[in-house]
Design an enzyme around this catalytic site. Sequence first.
Site, PDB file in Angstrom:
ATOM      1  N   GLY A 289      65.505 -45.853  36.707  1.00 15.23           N
ATOM      2  CA  GLY A 289      66.247 -47.042  36.268  1.00 15.23           C
ATOM      3  C   GLY A 289      67.536 -46.684  35.546  1.00 15.23           C
ATOM      4  NE  ARG A 290      65.644 -42.039  31.567  1.00 15.40           N
ATOM      5  CZ  ARG A 290      64.366 -42.227  31.874  1.00 15.40           C
ATOM      6  NH1 ARG A 290      63.919 -43.453  32.059  1.00 15.40           N
ATOM      7  NH2 ARG A 290      63.543 -41.212  31.994  1.00 15.40           N
TER       8      ARG A 290
ATOM      9  CG  HIS B   6      87.696 -49.164   8.828  1.00 18.64           C
ATOM     10  ND1 HIS B   6      88.539 -48.927   7.759  1.00 18.64           N
ATOM     11  CD2 HIS B   6      88.394 -48.820   9.939  1.00 18.64           C
ATOM     12  CE1 HIS B   6      89.695 -48.493   8.211  1.00 18.64           C
ATOM     13  NE2 HIS B   6      89.639 -48.418   9.542  1.00 18.64           N
TER      14      HIS B   6
ATOM     15  CE  LYS C 139      57.988 -52.142  29.947  1.00 16.91           C
ATOM     16  NZ  LYS C 139      58.156 -51.641  31.305  1.00 16.91           N
TER      17      LYS C 139
ATOM     18  CD  GLU D 105      61.716 -57.766  28.435  1.00 19.20           C
ATOM     19  OE1 GLU D 105      61.089 -57.550  29.499  1.00 19.20           O
ATOM     20  OE2 GLU D 105      61.623 -57.046  27.422  1.00 19.20           O
TER      21      GLU D 105
ATOM     22  CE  LYS E 189      62.349 -47.011  40.441  1.00 20.71           C
ATOM     23  NZ  LYS E 189      62.367 -45.734  39.747  1.00 20.71           N
TER      24      LYS E 189
ATOM     25  CD  GLU F 205      63.792 -45.900  29.398  1.00 17.68           C
ATOM     26  OE1 GLU F 205      63.570 -46.906  28.700  1.00 17.68           O
ATOM     27  OE2 GLU F 205      64.197 -45.974  30.569  1.00 17.68           O
TER      28      GLU F 205
HETATM   29  O1  F6P Z   1      62.384 -50.165  29.295  1.00 16.55           O
HETATM   30  C1  F6P Z   1      61.587 -49.637  30.282  1.00 16.55           C
HETATM   31  C2  F6P Z   1      62.152 -49.793  31.641  1.00 16.55           C
HETATM   32  O2  F6P Z   1      61.145 -49.434  32.521  1.00 16.55           O
HETATM   33  C3  F6P Z   1      63.415 -48.967  31.882  1.00 16.55           C
HETATM   34  O3  F6P Z   1      63.132 -47.659  32.220  1.00 16.55           O
HETATM   35  C4  F6P Z   1      64.058 -49.736  32.974  1.00 16.55           C
HETATM   36  O4  F6P Z   1      65.399 -49.385  33.128  1.00 16.55           O
HETATM   37  C5  F6P Z   1      63.852 -51.147  32.494  1.00 16.55           C
HETATM   38  O5  F6P Z   1      62.557 -51.117  31.923  1.00 16.55           O
HETATM   39  C6  F6P Z   1      63.950 -52.211  33.541  1.00 16.55           C
HETATM   40  O6  F6P Z   1      63.013 -52.054  34.547  1.00 16.55           O
HETATM   41  P1  F6P Z   1      63.127 -52.836  35.918  1.00 16.55           P
HETATM   42  O7  F6P Z   1      64.389 -52.439  36.573  1.00 16.55           O
HETATM   43  O8  F6P Z   1      61.916 -52.429  36.698  1.00 16.55           O
HETATM   44  O9  F6P Z   1      63.110 -54.314  35.606  1.00 16.55           O
END
Ligand code: F6P
Length: 515
Positions: A252-253, A366, A475, A199, A193, A336
Amino acid sequence: MKQLHTLAARTLKIVDCLTDHRRNAALRMQVGAIHIDHSKQRLDAAVWQALLALAETRQVSQGIARMFAGEKINHTEGRAVLHVALRAPAGNYVVDGKNILPEVHAVQARMRAMTEEIQSGAWRGVSGQKIERVINIGIGGSDLGPRMVCTALNAHTPMRLDTRFVANVDPTDLALALRGADPHRTLFVVTSKTFTTTETLMNAQAARAWLQATLGEDVGRHFVAISAFPERAAAFGIPPAQVLPMWDWVGGRYSLWSAVGLPIALAFGYEVFAELLAGAHLMDEHVRQQQLNMAVQMALIAHWNSDYLGASSQLVIPYSEALARLPAFLQQLELESNGKRVNHQGELIQSSVPALWGEVGSNSQHAFFQWLHQGTQIAPVDFIVLKQQAGLSRAQTQTLNANALAQARALMLGQTHADPHREFPGNRPSSMIVLDSLNAHSLGQLIALYEHKVLVQGILWGINSFDQFGVELGKAIANQIVPVLQKNAAAESKIAEFDDSTQHLLHILAAAGVD
Ligand code: F6P
């Protein structure tokens, strides 16, 4: 809510509550492909009435209506919360005075066209070959939703394109997804987003380098991006025609219904993605129209368990291998969203969402069911069972369902025994969620149900469920630490500014890794 506290102070036995058939009926509901039975929860008719009164006091219906009306209920970020618009076939979903549906449908048309082009082979890589493997690069909401749905549907419908997911900044994740992949025939979907997530950017750069090693410099044709900042994707080198937008009114979620769901369409066909949207819309309409709806019912019961019975966990146990990724998805969705400690006014609150975790049945029996049955804590369980499972015989389905029913009954009944080690206290609450079968439509309903449960829980606690400032601090500190570990001279000179523990570990880890 003094009355609820008084009611919670009683020693209520679930088995006794079950003799009240009117109460049991009030705790059961069927919507679309989902039947829920909450009658094994530890609450009687008096509690249920008090919870319904609480919903009135907290103005749950008005809160739901505010979300659908496009009000900026994510007030800390000044944003509307309109993932429901992404699955609406028609209607008026207004943000800043403008109906957003035409734009939503235009992006869906682009998703459909892109999906058909890639699946049919009309879309060619730089050397003229068809795409065979799709790798989504994204994390959090840009990974968990589409990954969970693809895992679930793969059991039902074989994938048309081999679709995989990479999230972890640990390059092993990408390396595993690339095993056996042919650069000529691989397409990366970079989903972010913000298009600033470390990452995702590191993995996207590694993917580009992997392509370039075989295909040469110009590998833009092997990338698609999904972002609310298309210009950032373009700066990465992805042609604008291959970038699909999303909007700030989709969290995002909550974004798997947007272009973030492209991997679902690529894996199974756009029509399957459309079915997912239709299923979610069915649940949206139920929640929008019925004051006492399935999500309100779920949220009130969860609220009773956390705020009055003191549950610090909520478990989700799907008796379906296909739903293996559901607990991980729900973890982000619930934690979240509602892992907050202040209300809308910024005042401290007493409680919010319990930890959510889970694993498929029967594996989990289990592993941690010992703790559920005889541990000192009480953790309510959502058992999820299916009347029919693709690829399973009737007998196999019965085995799974018998296990779920048996566990729920054992948790409730317990067992008296002269030997305390063999005694089960019982009276432990659970709900049973029964799906007619697992397909895109029913899965859409189930996910939307949990989304609305989260909304209602947030209303009950008076918190903003739609920001996530809690992920920012770590972060920012990581950005300070990386240069220290990389032995950047300027950063190293500031090492004394870290606390003693972090300094100690920085010294140990300074030499970590191999070149
Ligand atoms: O973990 C934090 C967060 O901002 C989430 O809310 C989001 O889904 C994820 O990082 C990924 O963010 P992006 O889609 O901006 O890479």
